[in-house]
Every structure is written in C-alpha cells, then in structure tokens.
Motif scaffolding. Structure first.
Motif, PDB file in Angstrom:
ATOM      1  N   ILE A 123     -13.285   4.530  -3.205  1.00 27.54           N
ATOM      2  CA  ILE A 123     -14.630   4.072  -3.537  1.00 27.54           C
ATOM      3  C   ILE A 123     -15.416   5.170  -4.235  1.00 27.54           C
ATOM      4  O   ILE A 123     -16.098   4.936  -5.216  1.00 27.54           O
ATOM      5  CB  ILE A 123     -15.355   3.604  -2.264  1.00 27.54           C
ATOM      6  N   ASP A 124     -15.348   6.391  -3.753  1.00 19.81           N
ATOM      7  CA  ASP A 124     -16.179   7.447  -4.340  1.00 19.81           C
ATOM      8  C   ASP A 124     -15.342   8.656  -4.705  1.00 19.81           C
ATOM      9  O   ASP A 124     -15.266   9.052  -5.843  1.00 19.81           O
ATOM     10  CB  ASP A 124     -17.284   7.827  -3.347  1.00 19.81           C
ATOM     11  N   GLU A 125     -14.683   9.241  -3.731  1.00 23.26           N
ATOM     12  CA  GLU A 125     -13.852  10.407  -3.978  1.00 23.26           C
ATOM     13  C   GLU A 125     -12.390  10.010  -3.869  1.00 23.26           C
ATOM     14  O   GLU A 125     -12.056   9.038  -3.204  1.00 23.26           O
ATOM     15  CB  GLU A 125     -14.178  11.509  -2.951  1.00 23.26           C
ATOM     16  N   PRO A 126     -11.489  10.769  -4.536  1.00 23.36           N
ATOM     17  CA  PRO A 126     -10.069  10.433  -4.446  1.00 23.36           C
ATOM     18  C   PRO A 126      -9.581  10.429  -3.006  1.00 23.36           C
ATOM     19  O   PRO A 126      -9.800  11.363  -2.255  1.00 23.36           O
ATOM     20  CB  PRO A 126      -9.406  11.555  -5.261  1.00 23.36           C
ATOM     21  N   VAL A 127      -8.964   9.330  -2.580  1.00 24.14           N
ATOM     22  CA  VAL A 127      -8.424   9.206  -1.227  1.00 24.14           C
ATOM     23  C   VAL A 127      -6.926   9.024  -1.289  1.00 24.14           C
ATOM     24  O   VAL A 127      -6.158   9.852  -0.852  1.00 24.14           O
ATOM     25  CB  VAL A 127      -9.099   8.032  -0.472  1.00 24.14           C
ATOM     26  N   GLY A 128      -6.461   7.923  -1.898  1.00 27.38           N
ATOM     27  CA  GLY A 128      -5.029   7.671  -2.012  1.00 27.38           C
ATOM     28  C   GLY A 128      -4.432   7.270  -0.683  1.00 27.38           C
ATOM     29  O   GLY A 128      -5.068   7.264   0.366  1.00 27.38           O
ATOM     30  N   GLY A 129      -3.160   6.918  -0.726  1.00 30.90           N
ATOM     31  CA  GLY A 129      -2.466   6.533   0.485  1.00 30.90           C
ATOM     32  C   GLY A 129      -2.455   5.039   0.678  1.00 30.90           C
ATOM     33  O   GLY A 129      -2.741   4.261  -0.227  1.00 30.90           O
ATOM     34  N   ALA A 130      -2.086   4.618   1.875  1.00 37.95           N
ATOM     35  CA  ALA A 130      -1.913   3.190   2.132  1.00 37.95           C
ATOM     36  C   ALA A 130      -2.316   2.857   3.559  1.00 37.95           C
ATOM     37  O   ALA A 130      -2.332   3.712   4.450  1.00 37.95           O
ATOM     38  CB  ALA A 130      -0.464   2.780   1.882  1.00 37.95           C
ATOM     39  N   LEU A 131      -2.650   1.583   3.763  1.00 38.92           N
ATOM     40  CA  LEU A 131      -2.900   0.998   5.074  1.00 38.92           C
ATOM     41  C   LEU A 131      -1.622   0.288   5.507  1.00 38.92           C
ATOM     42  O   LEU A 131      -1.044  -0.472   4.727  1.00 38.92           O
ATOM     43  CB  LEU A 131      -4.078   0.039   4.999  1.00 38.92           C
ATOM     44  N   VAL A 132      -1.175   0.533   6.735  1.00 36.85           N
ATOM     45  CA  VAL A 132       0.063  -0.037   7.255  1.00 36.85           C
ATOM     46  C   VAL A 132      -0.282  -0.894   8.472  1.00 36.85           C
ATOM     47  O   VAL A 132      -0.844  -0.392   9.454  1.00 36.85           O
ATOM     48  CB  VAL A 132       1.065   1.072   7.652  1.00 36.85           C
ATOM     49  N   LEU A 133       0.036  -2.194   8.410  1.00 36.88           N
ATOM     50  CA  LEU A 133      -0.270  -3.127   9.487  1.00 36.88           C
ATOM     51  C   LEU A 133       1.018  -3.812   9.928  1.00 36.88           C
ATOM     52  O   LEU A 133       1.775  -4.324   9.097  1.00 36.88           O
ATOM     53  CB  LEU A 133      -1.290  -4.176   9.026  1.00 36.88           C
ATOM     54  N   LEU A 134       1.268  -3.803  11.253  1.00 41.02           N
ATOM     55  CA  LEU A 134       2.472  -4.414  11.813  1.00 41.02           C
ATOM     56  C   LEU A 134       2.065  -5.592  12.696  1.00 41.02           C
ATOM     57  O   LEU A 134       1.339  -5.416  13.679  1.00 41.02           O
ATOM     58  CB  LEU A 134       3.264  -3.390  12.637  1.00 41.02           C
ATOM     59  N   ALA A 135       2.523  -6.803  12.331  1.00 42.82           N
ATOM     60  CA  ALA A 135       2.248  -7.998  13.127  1.00 42.82           C
ATOM     61  C   ALA A 135       3.552  -8.469  13.767  1.00 42.82           C
ATOM     62  O   ALA A 135       4.536  -8.733  13.068  1.00 42.82           O
ATOM     63  CB  ALA A 135       1.645  -9.092  12.249  1.00 42.82           C
ATOM     64  N   ASP A 136       3.577  -8.575  15.084  1.00 45.18           N
ATOM     65  CA  ASP A 136       4.784  -8.968  15.815  1.00 45.18           C
ATOM     66  C   ASP A 136       5.028 -10.473  15.634  1.00 45.18           C
ATOM     67  O   ASP A 136       4.219 -11.305  16.028  1.00 45.18           O
ATOM     68  CB  ASP A 136       4.609  -8.635  17.299  1.00 45.18           C
ATOM     69  N   VAL A 137       6.160 -10.827  14.983  1.00 45.73           N
ATOM     70  CA  VAL A 137       6.505 -12.239  14.741  1.00 45.73           C
ATOM     71  C   VAL A 137       7.865 -12.550  15.351  1.00 45.73           C
ATOM     72  O   VAL A 137       8.604 -13.391  14.832  1.00 45.73           O
ATOM     73  CB  VAL A 137       6.492 -12.553  13.225  1.00 45.73           C
ATOM     74  N   THR A 138       8.184 -11.856  16.435  1.00 41.33           N
ATOM     75  CA  THR A 138       9.509 -12.023  17.031  1.00 41.33           C
ATOM     76  C   THR A 138       9.782 -13.465  17.427  1.00 41.33           C
ATOM     77  O   THR A 138      10.860 -14.012  17.157  1.00 41.33           O
ATOM     78  CB  THR A 138       9.645 -11.102  18.254  1.00 41.33           C
ATOM     79  N   ASP A 139       8.788 -14.107  18.035  1.00 40.71           N
ATOM     80  CA  ASP A 139       9.003 -15.474  18.510  1.00 40.71           C
ATOM     81  C   ASP A 139       9.260 -16.438  17.357  1.00 40.71           C
ATOM     82  O   ASP A 139      10.127 -17.309  17.440  1.00 40.71           O
ATOM     83  CB  ASP A 139       7.797 -15.930  19.327  1.00 40.71           C
ATOM     84  N   GLN A 140       8.507 -16.287  16.268  1.00 44.42           N
ATOM     85  CA  GLN A 140       8.707 -17.175  15.130  1.00 44.42           C
ATOM     86  C   GLN A 140      10.060 -16.942  14.470  1.00 44.42           C
ATOM     87  O   GLN A 140      10.715 -17.868  14.001  1.00 44.42           O
ATOM     88  CB  GLN A 140       7.595 -16.977  14.087  1.00 44.42           C
ATOM     89  N   ALA A 141      10.506 -15.688  14.384  1.00 43.25           N
ATOM     90  CA  ALA A 141      11.761 -15.373  13.701  1.00 43.25           C
ATOM     91  C   ALA A 141      12.980 -15.723  14.524  1.00 43.25           C
ATOM     92  O   ALA A 141      14.104 -15.720  14.017  1.00 43.25           O
ATOM     93  CB  ALA A 141      11.797 -13.880  13.346  1.00 43.25           C
ATOM     94  N   ALA A 142      12.774 -16.009  15.817  1.00 42.40           N
ATOM     95  CA  ALA A 142      13.928 -16.245  16.683  1.00 42.40           C
ATOM     96  C   ALA A 142      14.503 -17.647  16.535  1.00 42.40           C
ATOM     97  O   ALA A 142      15.516 -17.974  17.163  1.00 42.40           O
ATOM     98  CB  ALA A 142      13.530 -16.010  18.137  1.00 42.40           C
ATOM     99  N   THR A 143      13.847 -18.491  15.748  1.00 40.87           N
ATOM    100  CA  THR A 143      14.359 -19.849  15.553  1.00 40.87           C
ATOM    101  C   THR A 143      15.728 -19.798  14.890  1.00 40.87           C
ATOM    102  O   THR A 143      15.904 -19.133  13.887  1.00 40.87           O
ATOM    103  CB  THR A 143      13.382 -20.648  14.674  1.00 40.87           C
ATOM    104  N   LEU A 144      16.695 -20.512  15.454  1.00 38.95           N
ATOM    105  CA  LEU A 144      18.068 -20.465  14.959  1.00 38.95           C
ATOM    106  C   LEU A 144      18.185 -21.164  13.620  1.00 38.95           C
ATOM    107  O   LEU A 144      17.662 -22.251  13.420  1.00 38.95           O
ATOM    108  CB  LEU A 144      19.005 -21.146  15.965  1.00 38.95           C
ATOM    109  N   CYS A 145      18.843 -20.524  12.642  1.00 38.72           N
ATOM    110  CA  CYS A 145      19.056 -21.123  11.325  1.00 38.72           C
ATOM    111  C   CYS A 145      19.909 -22.381  11.475  1.00 38.72           C
ATOM    112  O   CYS A 145      20.983 -22.344  12.068  1.00 38.72           O
ATOM    113  CB  CYS A 145      19.741 -20.121  10.402  1.00 38.72           C
TER     114      CYS A 145
END
Length: 738
Positions: free
Chosen positions: A290-312
């Motif tokens: 926004i004003d001064e150089p910052v750089g980098g990234a925001l890292v967000l982890l959302a647990d989706v274990t239950d949704q991914a466990a559905t058998l193909c």
C-alpha cells in the motif's frame, strides 16, 4: 432505447465522465508502477476524485465553462476548490498519507482530464478554453492543498499526530482481532519465504502454546529446554526463520508461488509429516504494497479432509451399483475418461476409447499408460500424471497420432483421487478438440496470410489483435499497436472522423467504405479503405483495411495527365479553356475584370531546326518554369499550341495585366537555357485582352490572339494590348489600390 446524447458543454462533460476519469487515473497509476499505492485504497481515492470532479463541475457552471480568473498577487484564494483542498489536506494528513503521493495522484488526474477533452471533444466554442480551465483549477487546488498541509504549528501538528496514531492503533487492533479469530491457520511470509507472522491457529498447528491476545502484548524471550534446543515460545522468535525449517511440506508450493507472477493461487495439498492424514485447501495471495515495499505472501490453510475423503466412484472398491451408473454416464460422454492407479495402469476406461484406439474398455483395463497411448504420447502425459499423483491437478493440451495416422488434439486433465490414505490414483480425461483446433488454426492462417490489414479492436477503438499486414504496410510492430486507439495513428485531419466512426460502431452500426489516412512508423501517411463490423455482445469490433494509396496516386496521375501537358506540366488546352470559362461566368455574376495573355516564343522553329527537338523541348520546360515564377497563386498558365501559351489573370484590369506581362517578357529575355554544351536565349511576344464579363471566351481569345499577331508584326519581344471592349473595361481594381 433512445441513444444518450453527447455532452455539449464542459460542466455536462465533467459530470457525465467521473467514472471514466477514475478508471483512466487507475490505468495511468498502474502504468507508472503506482498500483500498489492506489489499488488497495481505490475506494478512498475514488471518493476524493469524485469530490474534486464535483467541485470542478460547480466551478465550470459558475464561470459558464470559462477558466476562473486567477487570484490577485498576495491575496488568499477563497472558493469551493480551495475549501475542498483544505478539507482533504486535513483529512489525508491526519490519516498519515504522504503529500508527495497525493500530488502525484493529482498529476494523474490532470492527465486524465486533458485526455477526456481530447477523446470526447466538445464543440469548438466550448472546447477551446477546456484545457486552460483544467490547468487553472488544479493549480489553485494544489496551491491550497500544499498551503493547508504544511500550515499547522507544533502543538496543533502534535495533537493531530496523536489523534491519527490513536485511530491507527484502533484499526490495527480491529485487524489483529480478526486475524486471531480465524479458525484456519494463517501465515505471512516475506519474499524469500521467511516467516513474518502467524495467527493462533497456525501457532497451534506448529505446537507453539500461545494465549489469545498475545499478539497485542510484548513477546517474552525464548528459553532453553535443557537439551540445547531453543523452545519457540513467542511469535517474534519465529520471524526470519525459513518456512522450510518450520513446515517443510509447505515450503515448495510457497516458493514456487513467490517465484511466479500469479496474484492468487488455490490448490489442495496433503502434508508429508506424521500429521499427513489431513487434507488442506491451500490459498496463497500476494501481499499488496500500500505505501512502502512489503512483498511476500499470505498463506491460508483450510482443512477439507472430510470433503476429500469421499471415495472416487471409478475406483475398483466403489459399490457395484454406483459403478454401473457411472459407467453408463461415462460411456455416453464424447471424451476419453479413464481411471489410473498409482502405477499408472488403467483400472477403468469408457467406451469412447474404442473410437480412438480400436480397443474395448475390457482390453484397456490392466494395461499401462505407455501400452495404451504409445511411447511418444505417454512421454508427454507422464510428467502431468506424476504431478497429479503428488496432489496437483493438471490441465494441458495433448497432440496425438493414432496407429492409423489420424492426428488428434486433446484438451487433457489429470485429476488426483484423494483418500484418507493419500492419493490413490488419478482420473485422466482427454476431450477431443481436433475440429475446434483446426478451425482456430485455419482462422489464424487466413488472418496471418491476408494481404489486407485485419484486426480486432474493442468498442473503445483500441487494438486487441492485428495481423502481419499492419507491420508490412505501416511499419509498426504488433506491440506498438496493441492497446492504442485507431485514432492515435490517423492523420490529424481524419482523427475526428475515425473517433466518430467508432462511436457509431459502439452503438451497433456497421461501417463500410471508410477512407482515412494512417501514419506509418517513418512519419509518412498511407490512404486506407476499411470496413468494420461491431459485435456488441462480445464488446469487439472486427475490421479489414486495404491500402489504397497506390490507387489514389494512379488516379492523381491519370487526372493530371488528363488535365496537364505531359512535357511542361502546364494545364493543357482543354483544362485551360474549362477554367477560363468558369472565371468568365463568375465575372458575369460579380462584375470584376479578367485579363488574358497570349504568349508565343519568337523564332522557335529556328531553335528546333538548328539544335533539334530535344533542345526545343528543354526551352519549353524552362519557359513554363520562368513564367510560372512570375504569376500569382490564382493565375492559370496553359499550353494551347506548340509554342503558344495562355495566361488567365482573374480580377486583373488592363494596367495590372500589362505590368505582369512586361515582367514576364523581361524575365524570359534574361533567361538562359542550358542544354548539353549550349546556352540558348529566347524572347517572347505577348498579346493581351481585358473584359468585365461582356465578352464570350472565344471573343476574348480572338482579341488577345490579334494583339499577339500585332506584337509579332511590329518587331516581336513586346507586349501589345487589344483595344478596350465597347463601353470601356472600367477602372482597374488593383490599379486603384496601388
């Protein structure tokens, strides 16, 4: 729906274009690398710009579109613009904004306003003072802004600073509370992948015991666990530590994201540590500066274990009824759909495989990827399958040649099948895009090989796509054209017509047979005839342009050959008689004198007989150049015989005509014509006649011709005037003013 009328006054234009002005300001900010200052605060700056524009509208209405008068020297300016500048100075100064940034944005606003006046021109009486109005108003605004910004004394500035700091602290507490309240782990990393910050959920994921609110309090120093290992008890002790040392399985995707150019990335990922039974949706977002150089990234982890466990449903362990249902759907899908296990062997294939490989699904199941696709194609697919087995969904294009030599182009996808135990396999889907690809290639081939200039533009007239003919004909490279409007390359006399044409196209009206001059890269201009078709639902204009410069040049050559003598360049007899006839008709309506001179080269036959016709031709060319130099822009010189010429002098009485004739005779007498080793001299005899429109053209010619004969008879190299027409030629208007 009736068309919206174009604004015809400066106040109406400013009031109608506030959204356009803001978008253009943001465009210029991005082009100058200021997007990190402006984009995150776009709403704030939009309000500020809207306030300035509204004030400009009021000022324009107050002064009827004319520039406001400058304030007397030394007198403080007081008006709505100055009052607004003072308010905005106090507001933005109190929020901690920098004066330089605000002045930079005012510079971009000034540029956007001037471009508005160019791209949406007003009638001449309204548009003339527009630029001066913008400059004078914004100059007054900037002076008042800077004066107020730097006005507070020490105590007032300190109080304002304390109030600003309290507000900033309140906002910081609000954002930190929201950060701590997130149930999902959130981390901030710098541009090198080192830890900058993390919330409570992320600290819990790392096993760091922290209490709510510790983000607001000072960090205590770390302690030693007695075995030489440093216990990470505080968040400040994590700063600067590489992410790979804290969460190894997260380091690779974060590093790849930081090295790329994407601003946001979402993907599913499974940890490779002992807690790897969980599945997360990983969201990576680049931090906005926004004003001064910052750089980098925001890292967000959302647990989706239950949704991914559905058998193909394609897996061999899926219930039979579900497999039958899926099999029926897949068999009727016009695409290659298969399920491969971790060893890249087929466990499922739909019926469409038979049309491409001439193998039944039963023949394919159990075979390896290489056995079905072949050595060459499987080598192209293998890297994508390996990344899919690592948990990364893949999309790519795949060329394929069957055993019968048929060439196909597939839109391919590799989708990992995640279970509680990890990635069990993948779904490989190949959708035949051969016909679409061929159509695209044919279209592009026609686009590129066309001798005409083809292009796609937006409804705003800016180039989106051009073919090579633009470079070949106009010299501009593609990157020099793309993003710029047609009118930027039009001849100044044609630019308004081009803008009006695109205004019509934006209303859905197709344009045919437009002719304009366009600037080449070397600065010259080419005539171009162009047709344009607008597709409003796509927001695009498709146009084809043909270079007509050569045709116009040939038309001009033919026109000149039809109207001018090919040897001397003077008007031929037909053209001269036509122009003289028009002039006599005009003198009949507006009684003004007109004079006619008949010129003949003395002893011209002797020149031809002695030195040859090439020498005579050179004498004729030199004579025309000499006589033309003595004439005015409105006079007409024509060759009416072999060595006989005529000169029409509009609005010229007898006295002035005699002066011109004597000047011509004298100039020719001094003329030296150089031809090879020769220096040739010549004289001419001139007969002249004057009328006020009472004589027909043939009669005027006869009088001048008789006068020429008299000049020849009485010794040549002289000017003889015909007797005045009955009633007299009247006073010479030019002689009267001498």
């Amino acid at each position: 729906m009736p068309e919206r009328p174009e604004p015809t006054t400066l106040p109406a234009l400013l009031a109608d274009s506030q959204g356009w002005i803001m978008e253009r300001l943001l465009h210029h900010a991005a082009a100058r690398g200021l997007a990190r200052h402006v984009s995150p605060l776009a709403d704030t700056w939009r309000r500020a710009v809207a306030a300035v524009c509204t004030c400009l509208v009021e000022t324009a209405r107050h002064y009827d579109g004319q520039p406001p008068p400058p304030a007397p020297p030394g007198a403080p300016a007081s008006g709505p613009l100055e009052a607004l500048a003072a308010r905005q100075a106090r507001e933005h100064r109190g929020s901690g904004a920098r004066l330089g940034l605000y002045l930079g944005l005012l510079k971009l606003l000034r540029q956007a306003l001037l471009e508005l006046l160019q791209e949406r021109p007003l009638p001449m009486d309204a548009a003339h003072p527009g630029a001066l109005f913008v400059h004078r108003c914004l100059d007054a605004f900037e002076i008042a802004l800077c004066t107020e910004w730097t006005a507070p004394d020490g105590d007032e500035a300190l109080a304002e600073l304390h109030a600003g700091n309290r507000e900033l602290r309140r906002q910081a507490d609000l954002y930190l509370s929201a950060l701590e309240s997130l149930p999902d782990p959130l981390l901030l990393v710098d541009g090198q992948g080192r830890m900058r910050h993390l919330n409570l959920a992320a600290a819990a994921r790392l096993g760091i015991p922290l209490a709510p609110g510790s983000l607001h309090a000072g960090d205590a120093p770390g302690r030693d666990d007695g075995q030489g290992a440093h216990c990470l008890r505080t968040r400040s002790s994590l700063r600067g530590i590489p992410l790979a040392a804290l969460i190894p399985w997260l380091a690779a995707p974060v590093a790849a994201f930081l090295a790329g150019e994407r601003s946001v990335l979402r993907q599913q990922i499974r940890p490779g540590d002992p807690a790897g039974s969980r599945t997360y949706t990983l969201t990576l977002a680049r931090l906005l500066d926004i004003d001064e150089p910052v750089g980098g990234a925001l890292v967000l982890l959302a647990d989706v274990t239950d949704q991914a466990a559905t058998l193909c449903p394609l897996h061999a362990d899926a219930p039979a009824r579900r497999r039958e249902l899926v099999q029926m759907v897949m068999d009727h899908t016009p695409a290659l759909i298969a399920y491969l296990d971790q060893d890249l062997r087929y466990r499922f294939a739909n019926a469409y495989h038979g049309e491409v490989f001439r193998l039944t699904p039963e023949d394919i199941v159990g075979r390896s990827l290489r056995a079905v696709l072949g050595e060459q194609t499987s080598a192209l697919v293998l890297p994508h399958c390996q990344r899919a087995l690592a948990g990364w969904a893949q999309r790519f294009e795949l060329p394929f040649t069957s055993a019968r030599g048929e060439t196909h182009h597939f839109d391919a996808s590799c989708i990992p099948h995640r279970t509680a135990e990890g990635v069990a396999g993948l779904v490989l889907m190949l959708q035949d895009a051969t016909l679409r690809r061929r159509a695209e290639q044919e279209q592009q081939r026609f686009f590129e090989v066309s001798l005409d200039m083809l292009c796609v533009a937006g409804l705003d007239g800016r180039f989106r796509k051009v073919n090579d003919a633009w470079t070949r004909i106009l010299g501009w490279e593609r990157n020099e054209l793309l993003g710029l409007p047609w009118a930027a390359f039009a001849h100044p006399e044609d630019a308004d017509a081009v803008r009006q044409t695109f205004a019509q196209l934006a209303r859905g009206r197709n344009m045919l047979g437009q002719e304009s001059r366009f600037r080449r890269k070397d600065g010259s201009f080419r005539w171009v005839s162009w047709n344009a078709l607008a597709l409003l639902d796509e927001g695009l204009v498709y146009a084809v342009a043909h270079d007509t410069t050569r045709r116009r040049e040939m038309e001009e050559v033919l026109r000149r050959l039809a109207t001018h003598d090919s040897l001397t360049g003077a008007a031929n007899r037909r053209q001269f008689m036509e122009l003289a006839g028009r002039e006599l008709l005009r003198t009949q309506r507006y009684p003004r004198p007109v004079s006619l001179l008949m010129l003949d080269i003395d002893h011209f036959k002797r020149i031809n007989d002695t030195h040859g016709h090439p020498a005579g031709d050179e004498v004729l060319r030199a004579l025309v150049a000499c006589v033309g130099g003595a004439l005015r822009g409105t006079d007409v010189l024509g060759r009416v015989g072999g060595e006989e010429f005529a000169v029409l002098l509009p609005e010229t009485g007898e006295d002035s005509a005699r002066q011109i004739a004597e000047r011509i005779r004298s100039d020719v007498e001094r003329l030296v014509v150089r031809y090879q080793e020769l220096e040739l001299r010549l004289t001419i005899s001139i007969g002249m006649a004057t009328t006020r429109g009472s004589l027909a053209l043939d009669n005027l010619f006869k009088l001048a011709d008789d006068a020429l004969y008299e000049a020849k008879r009485t010794g040549r190299n002289r000017v003889v005037a015909a007797p005045p027409e009955p009633g007299g030629a009247g006073p010479d208007p030019e002689a009267e003013t001498d």
